[in-house]
Design an enzyme around this catalytic site. Structure first.
Site, PDB file in Angstrom:
ATOM      1  N   ALA A  51       0.862  -1.183   0.000  1.00  0.00           N
ATOM      2  CA  ALA A  51       0.000   0.000   0.000  1.00  0.00           C
ATOM      3  C   ALA A  51       0.899   1.234   0.000  1.00  0.00           C
ATOM      4  O   ALA A  51       2.029   1.196   0.497  1.00  0.00           O
ATOM      5  CB  ALA A  51      -0.884  -0.017   1.233  1.00  0.00           C
ATOM      6  N   GLY A  86       0.612  -5.108   0.925  1.00  0.00           N
ATOM      7  CA  GLY A  86      -0.617  -5.210   0.130  1.00  0.00           C
ATOM      8  C   GLY A  86      -0.377  -5.868  -1.225  1.00  0.00           C
ATOM      9  O   GLY A  86      -1.298  -6.450  -1.794  1.00  0.00           O
ATOM     10  N   GLU A 119      -0.477  -9.469  -0.547  1.00  0.00           N
ATOM     11  CA  GLU A 119      -1.875  -9.789  -0.214  1.00  0.00           C
ATOM     12  C   GLU A 119      -2.752  -9.807  -1.463  1.00  0.00           C
ATOM     13  O   GLU A 119      -3.627 -10.663  -1.604  1.00  0.00           O
ATOM     14  CB  GLU A 119      -2.397  -8.772   0.819  1.00  0.00           C
ATOM     15  CG  GLU A 119      -1.666  -8.899   2.154  1.00  0.00           C
ATOM     16  CD  GLU A 119      -1.943  -7.757   3.106  1.00  0.00           C
ATOM     17  OE1 GLU A 119      -1.724  -6.583   2.727  1.00  0.00           O
ATOM     18  OE2 GLU A 119      -2.391  -8.011   4.234  1.00  0.00           O
ATOM     19  N   GLU A 154       5.014  -4.911   6.983  1.00  0.00           N
ATOM     20  CA  GLU A 154       4.284  -3.812   7.641  1.00  0.00           C
ATOM     21  C   GLU A 154       4.805  -3.553   9.050  1.00  0.00           C
ATOM     22  O   GLU A 154       4.719  -2.445   9.555  1.00  0.00           O
ATOM     23  CB  GLU A 154       2.779  -4.141   7.707  1.00  0.00           C
ATOM     24  CG  GLU A 154       2.063  -4.093   6.358  1.00  0.00           C
ATOM     25  CD  GLU A 154       2.027  -5.427   5.625  1.00  0.00           C
ATOM     26  OE1 GLU A 154       2.869  -6.311   5.920  1.00  0.00           O
ATOM     27  OE2 GLU A 154       1.147  -5.581   4.756  1.00  0.00           O
TER      28      GLU A 154
HETATM   29  C1  HXC Z   1       5.008   4.395  -1.492  1.00  0.00           C
HETATM   30  C2  HXC Z   1       6.879   3.421  -2.347  1.00  0.00           C
HETATM   31  C3  HXC Z   1       6.538   2.178  -1.759  1.00  0.00           C
HETATM   32  C4  HXC Z   1       5.326   2.111  -1.008  1.00  0.00           C
HETATM   33  C5  HXC Z   1       8.407   1.941  -2.814  1.00  0.00           C
HETATM   34  N1  HXC Z   1       8.033   3.219  -2.993  1.00  0.00           N
HETATM   35  N2  HXC Z   1       7.509   1.282  -2.071  1.00  0.00           N
HETATM   36  N3  HXC Z   1       6.115   4.512  -2.204  1.00  0.00           N
HETATM   37  N4  HXC Z   1       4.609   3.235  -0.912  1.00  0.00           N
HETATM   38  N5  HXC Z   1       4.901   0.990  -0.458  1.00  0.00           N
HETATM   39  C6  HXC Z   1       8.734   4.265  -3.729  1.00  0.00           C
HETATM   40  C7  HXC Z   1       9.960   4.762  -2.982  1.00  0.00           C
HETATM   41  O1  HXC Z   1       9.605   5.723  -2.034  1.00  0.00           O
HETATM   42  C8  HXC Z   1      10.771   5.346  -4.119  1.00  0.00           C
HETATM   43  O2  HXC Z   1      10.251   6.609  -4.465  1.00  0.00           O
HETATM   44  C9  HXC Z   1      10.467   4.401  -5.283  1.00  0.00           C
HETATM   45  O3  HXC Z   1       9.259   3.746  -4.945  1.00  0.00           O
HETATM   46  C10 HXC Z   1      11.550   3.347  -5.448  1.00  0.00           C
HETATM   47  O4  HXC Z   1      11.736   2.703  -4.212  1.00  0.00           O
HETATM   48  P1  HXC Z   1      13.165   2.540  -3.508  1.00  0.00           P
HETATM   49  O5  HXC Z   1      12.939   2.300  -2.063  1.00  0.00           O
HETATM   50  O6  HXC Z   1      14.064   3.679  -3.868  1.00  0.00           O
HETATM   51  O7  HXC Z   1      13.687   1.216  -4.245  1.00  0.00           O
HETATM   52  P2  HXC Z   1      14.676   0.110  -3.678  1.00  0.00           P
HETATM   53  O8  HXC Z   1      15.817   0.746  -2.925  1.00  0.00           O
HETATM   54  O9  HXC Z   1      14.984  -0.782  -4.828  1.00  0.00           O
HETATM   55  O10 HXC Z   1      13.823  -0.694  -2.573  1.00  0.00           O
HETATM   56  C11 HXC Z   1      12.672  -1.446  -2.984  1.00  0.00           C
HETATM   57  C12 HXC Z   1      11.816  -1.848  -1.741  1.00  0.00           C
HETATM   58  C13 HXC Z   1      11.506  -0.599  -0.902  1.00  0.00           C
HETATM   59  C14 HXC Z   1      12.580  -2.877  -0.911  1.00  0.00           C
HETATM   60  C15 HXC Z   1      10.548  -2.507  -2.287  1.00  0.00           C
HETATM   61  O11 HXC Z   1      10.956   0.431  -1.760  1.00  0.00           O
HETATM   62  C16 HXC Z   1      10.520  -0.855   0.199  1.00  0.00           C
HETATM   63  O12 HXC Z   1      10.888  -1.386   1.246  1.00  0.00           O
HETATM   64  N6  HXC Z   1       9.277  -0.392   0.016  1.00  0.00           N
HETATM   65  C17 HXC Z   1       8.248  -0.435   1.043  1.00  0.00           C
HETATM   66  C18 HXC Z   1       7.727  -1.851   1.223  1.00  0.00           C
HETATM   67  C19 HXC Z   1       6.664  -1.925   2.311  1.00  0.00           C
HETATM   68  O13 HXC Z   1       6.932  -1.579   3.475  1.00  0.00           O
HETATM   69  N7  HXC Z   1       5.454  -2.368   1.972  1.00  0.00           N
HETATM   70  C20 HXC Z   1       4.327  -2.460   2.900  1.00  0.00           C
HETATM   71  C21 HXC Z   1       3.491  -1.216   2.868  1.00  0.00           C
HETATM   72  S1  HXC Z   1       2.161  -1.264   4.055  1.00  0.00           S
HETATM   73  P3  HXC Z   1      11.191   7.887  -4.748  1.00  0.00           P
HETATM   74  O14 HXC Z   1      10.230   8.994  -4.976  1.00  0.00           O
HETATM   75  O15 HXC Z   1      12.061   8.037  -3.560  1.00  0.00           O
HETATM   76  O16 HXC Z   1      11.963   7.472  -5.985  1.00  0.00           O
HETATM   77  C22 HXC Z   1       0.993  -2.211   3.329  1.00  0.00           C
HETATM   78  C23 HXC Z   1      -0.279  -2.402   4.120  1.00  0.00           C
HETATM   79  C24 HXC Z   1      -1.340  -3.106   3.325  1.00  0.00           C
HETATM   80  O17 HXC Z   1       1.152  -2.720   2.257  1.00  0.00           O
HETATM   81  C25 HXC Z   1      -2.679  -3.067   4.029  1.00  0.00           C
HETATM   82  C26 HXC Z   1      -3.673  -2.196   3.378  1.00  0.00           C
HETATM   83  C27 HXC Z   1      -5.037  -2.190   4.016  1.00  0.00           C
END
Ligand code: HXC
Length: 258
Positions: A65, A109, A112, A132
């Site tokens: 998400a 997400g 999921e 998360e």
């Molecule tokens: C918003 C995101 C994002 C996310 C990546 N980006 N994941 N933006 N939400 N979930 C964006 C980064 O900010 C970045 O933007 C660009 O995408 C590239 O990501 P990087 O981090 O620079 O890439 P990399 O170093 O290759 O790392 C990849 C990654 C990392 C390991 C996937 O991005 C990451 O850990 N992302 C978050 C994963 C996460 O925590 N997911 C769970 C979310 S909570 P910029 O602008 O800086 O280039 C969830 C809850 C669901 O999903 C429930 C809903 C009801």
């Protein structure tokens, strides 16, 4: 219908929906989830479509998400808005089969969403996770529930508590994915599977989807009874006569969904 965060292509009975927010690794925001739900409903209603594929980019199926979208939310916002619940309910109402074709990150997400599909084919670069916990929250659309039913308690706890990622080999070994293929072959493999499904009787296909999903919902005895009654019911179809007749006559079956 023009979409901004997804691309939809329909070819040879298969609708392929590509998540398309490359700058955010296909992070799921309100617009993407609403467009996805709408596209899947349209595919359900489109008689030409017999199977659906959801995919992302080589780098990410979906990295979860959208964290920027969630950051400022209060408990009241999250609770009242019920983030993604209407969209996921709509996705789960689709009766045609949905294959997730996953390459790169399928996190939070994203993982999921892949688990909401009927099965997952992934590339050898795929990484699944429920990170998360690193954000001070927990999974919200199935990461503690579907993942536990699919891979068991120990791995589900490990993934949800440590936030570690599972690679493609581990995902296949754990039953999370049905096939692993080289990255360049992912769409070819998923499309091949979708086309194979498209050749079957749509009635049997929809019964399989309902029956297998029921295995997650009801006790074994009830699930077996449902399966048996559906097996019986299919003898009322022309496709049963065609399928069995074709086998005995040593020819290809021509199903008509009747
Ligand atoms: C918003 C995101 C994002 C996310 C990546 N980006 N994941 N933006 N939400 N979930 C964006 C980064 O900010 C970045 O933007 C660009 O995408 C590239 O990501 P990087 O981090 O620079 O890439 P990399 O170093 O290759 O790392 C990849 C990654 C990392 C390991 C996937 O991005 C990451 O850990 N992302 C978050 C994963 C996460 O925590 N997911 C769970 C979310 S909570 P910029 O602008 O800086 O280039 C969830 C809850 C669901 O999903 C429930 C809903 C009801």
């Amino acid at each position: 219908m023009a979409y901004e965060t997804i691309i939809v292509e329909v070819d040879n009975h298969v609708a392929t929906v590509t998540l398309n927010r490359p700058d955010a690794l296909n992070a799921l925001n309100d617009q993407l989830m609403s467009e996805l739900a709408e596209a899947l409903t349209a595919a359900q209603d489109n008689e030409k479509v017999r199977c659906i594929i959801i995919t992302g980019s080589e780098k990410a199926f979906a990295a979860g998400a959208d964290i920027a979208m969630m950051r400022e939310k209060s408990f009241v916002d999250a609770f009242s808005g019920d983030l993604f619940t209407p969209e996921t309910d709509q996705i789960l109402r689709v009766r045609k089969p949905i294959i997730a074709a996953v390459s790169g990150y399928a996190l939070g997400g994203g993982c999921e969403l892949a688990m909401m599909c009927d099965f997952i084919i992934c590339s050898d670069t795929a990484k699944f996770g429920q990170p998360e916990i690193n954000l001070g929250v927990v999974a919200g659309i199935g990461g503690t529930q579907r993942l536990t039913r699919i891979v068991g308690k120990s791995k589900a706890m490990d993934m949800n508590l440590t936030g570690r990622f599972m690679d493609a080999t581990e995902a296949e070994r754990s039953g999370l994915v049905s096939r692993v293929v080289p990255c360049k072959k992912l769409l070819e493999e998923a499309t091949g599977a979708a086309q194979k499904i498209s050749e079957k009787s749509m009635i049997s296909v929809m019964v399989v989807k309902e029956a297998v999903n029921r295995a997650y919902e009801v006790p074994l005895r009830e699930g077996l009874l449902f399966e048996r009654r559906m097996f019986h019911a299919l003898f009322a179809t022309e496709d049963q006569a065609e399928g069995m007749g074709a086998f005995l006559e040593k020819r290809e079956a021509q199903f008509r969904d009747k």
